[in-house]
Design a protein around this motif. Structure first.
Motif, PDB file in Angstrom:
ATOM      1  N   ASN A 101      30.874  73.486  11.752  1.00  0.00           N
ATOM      2  CA  ASN A 101      29.765  74.429  11.862  1.00  0.00           C
ATOM      3  C   ASN A 101      30.138  75.834  11.402  1.00  0.00           C
ATOM      4  OD1 ASN A 101      27.962  72.497  12.894  1.00  0.00           O
ATOM      5  ND2 ASN A 101      28.906  72.720  14.905  1.00  0.00           N
ATOM      6  N   MET A 102      30.947  75.900  10.387  1.00  0.00           N
ATOM      7  CA  MET A 102      31.352  77.180   9.822  1.00  0.00           C
ATOM      8  C   MET A 102      30.558  77.385   8.531  1.00  0.00           C
ATOM      9  SD  MET A 102      33.585  78.072  12.026  1.00  0.00           S
ATOM     10  CE  MET A 102      34.397  79.439  11.268  1.00  0.00           C
ATOM     11  N   ILE A 103      30.210  78.611   8.253  1.00  0.00           N
ATOM     12  CA  ILE A 103      29.415  78.927   7.076  1.00  0.00           C
ATOM     13  C   ILE A 103      30.143  79.991   6.268  1.00  0.00           C
ATOM     14  CG2 ILE A 103      27.218  79.857   6.247  1.00  0.00           C
ATOM     15  CD1 ILE A 103      26.029  78.906   8.953  1.00  0.00           C
ATOM     16  N   PHE A 104      30.278  79.748   4.976  1.00  0.00           N
ATOM     17  CA  PHE A 104      30.860  80.760   4.108  1.00  0.00           C
ATOM     18  C   PHE A 104      29.779  81.736   3.685  1.00  0.00           C
ATOM     19  CE2 PHE A 104      33.984  77.346   3.423  1.00  0.00           C
ATOM     20  CZ  PHE A 104      35.134  78.062   3.700  1.00  0.00           C
ATOM     21  N   ASN A 105      30.129  82.986   3.551  1.00  0.00           N
ATOM     22  CA  ASN A 105      29.221  84.018   3.096  1.00  0.00           C
ATOM     23  C   ASN A 105      29.067  83.875   1.582  1.00  0.00           C
ATOM     24  OD1 ASN A 105      27.977  86.358   2.269  1.00  0.00           O
ATOM     25  ND2 ASN A 105      29.121  87.675   3.643  1.00  0.00           N
ATOM     26  N   GLY A 106      27.931  83.364   1.144  1.00  0.00           N
ATOM     27  CA  GLY A 106      27.692  83.084  -0.269  1.00  0.00           C
ATOM     28  C   GLY A 106      27.819  84.297  -1.172  1.00  0.00           C
ATOM     29  N   ASP A 107      27.518  85.487  -0.639  1.00  0.00           N
ATOM     30  CA  ASP A 107      27.625  86.709  -1.438  1.00  0.00           C
ATOM     31  C   ASP A 107      29.070  87.082  -1.724  1.00  0.00           C
ATOM     32  OD1 ASP A 107      24.866  86.954  -1.441  1.00  0.00           O
ATOM     33  OD2 ASP A 107      24.847  88.278   0.311  1.00  0.00           O
ATOM     34  N   LYS A 108      29.997  86.524  -0.954  1.00  0.00           N
ATOM     35  CA  LYS A 108      31.403  86.900  -1.118  1.00  0.00           C
ATOM     36  C   LYS A 108      32.258  85.773  -1.686  1.00  0.00           C
ATOM     37  CE  LYS A 108      31.460  90.483   2.383  1.00  0.00           C
ATOM     38  NZ  LYS A 108      32.149  90.982   3.574  1.00  0.00           N
ATOM     39  N   LEU A 109      31.648  84.705  -2.159  1.00  0.00           N
ATOM     40  CA  LEU A 109      32.387  83.619  -2.803  1.00  0.00           C
ATOM     41  C   LEU A 109      32.562  83.969  -4.275  1.00  0.00           C
ATOM     42  CD1 LEU A 109      30.529  80.531  -1.333  1.00  0.00           C
ATOM     43  CD2 LEU A 109      32.847  81.248  -0.801  1.00  0.00           C
ATOM     44  N   GLN A 110      33.795  83.979  -4.730  1.00  0.00           N
ATOM     45  CA  GLN A 110      34.010  84.283  -6.140  1.00  0.00           C
ATOM     46  C   GLN A 110      35.328  83.680  -6.610  1.00  0.00           C
ATOM     47  OE1 GLN A 110      34.667  88.412  -7.116  1.00  0.00           O
ATOM     48  NE2 GLN A 110      35.298  88.864  -5.033  1.00  0.00           N
ATOM     49  N   VAL A 111      35.442  83.582  -7.922  1.00  0.00           N
ATOM     50  CA  VAL A 111      36.649  83.052  -8.551  1.00  0.00           C
ATOM     51  C   VAL A 111      37.198  84.120  -9.498  1.00  0.00           C
ATOM     52  CG1 VAL A 111      37.593  81.266 -10.063  1.00  0.00           C
ATOM     53  CG2 VAL A 111      35.732  80.700  -8.496  1.00  0.00           C
ATOM     54  N   LEU A 112      38.493  84.361  -9.409  1.00  0.00           N
ATOM     55  CA  LEU A 112      39.182  85.182 -10.403  1.00  0.00           C
ATOM     56  C   LEU A 112      40.090  84.260 -11.182  1.00  0.00           C
ATOM     57  CD1 LEU A 112      40.144  88.444  -8.490  1.00  0.00           C
ATOM     58  CD2 LEU A 112      38.365  88.140 -10.193  1.00  0.00           C
TER      59      LEU A 112
END
Length: 128
Positions: free
Chosen positions: A89-100
């Motif tokens: 039941n954990m949710i990632f913050n979609g606005d802060k998901l990124q790839v470098l």
């Protein structure tokens, strides 16, 4: 940064996926979460293929990339972490998901990408 530097010196790319848990993570017992993550092989050392680091609610997963096959392995680890988050039941913050993406192998960068369970991850350009 040393793993990225090592890869660059070896003429390999490194892809790093940065993730941030949403506010719900701030309210949970971090010790319990850390124990659960370690019990399924997600540690500050390695998942199946890639290096995972966690700091409070921020997590990054990285891997040396020299071929499309390596990106497939990293995607498998990304899927594993997202599955774990869903089960707990954990949710990632979609606005802060990124790839470098570090390194000079532009062909791999152009022809590959990563996804969450439902959306492509945002690739941030970084020339190194």
């Amino acid at each position: 940064m040393t793993k990225i530097t090592e890869a660059l010196e070896e003429k390999q790319n490194t892809d790093v996926v940065y993730r941030d848990f949403s506010k719900v993570f701030d309210k949970c017992d971090h010790g319990v979460i850390a124990h659960k993550m370690r019990s399924i092989g997600i540690t500050d050392k390695r998942t199946s293929n890639s290096f995972v680091s966690s700091y409070a609610d921020d997590t990054k997963i990285s891997m040396k990339i020299s071929s499309v096959k390596d990106t497939e392995k990293l995607q498998a680890d990304i899927n594993r972490v997202f599955d774990w988050a869903t089960e707990n039941n954990m949710i990632f913050n979609g606005d802060k998901l990124q790839v470098l993406r570090y390194g000079g192998n532009e062909e791999v960068k152009r022809n590959t990408g990563y996804r969450t369970q439902s959306d492509p991850l945002t690739i941030r350009k970084r020339n190194m």
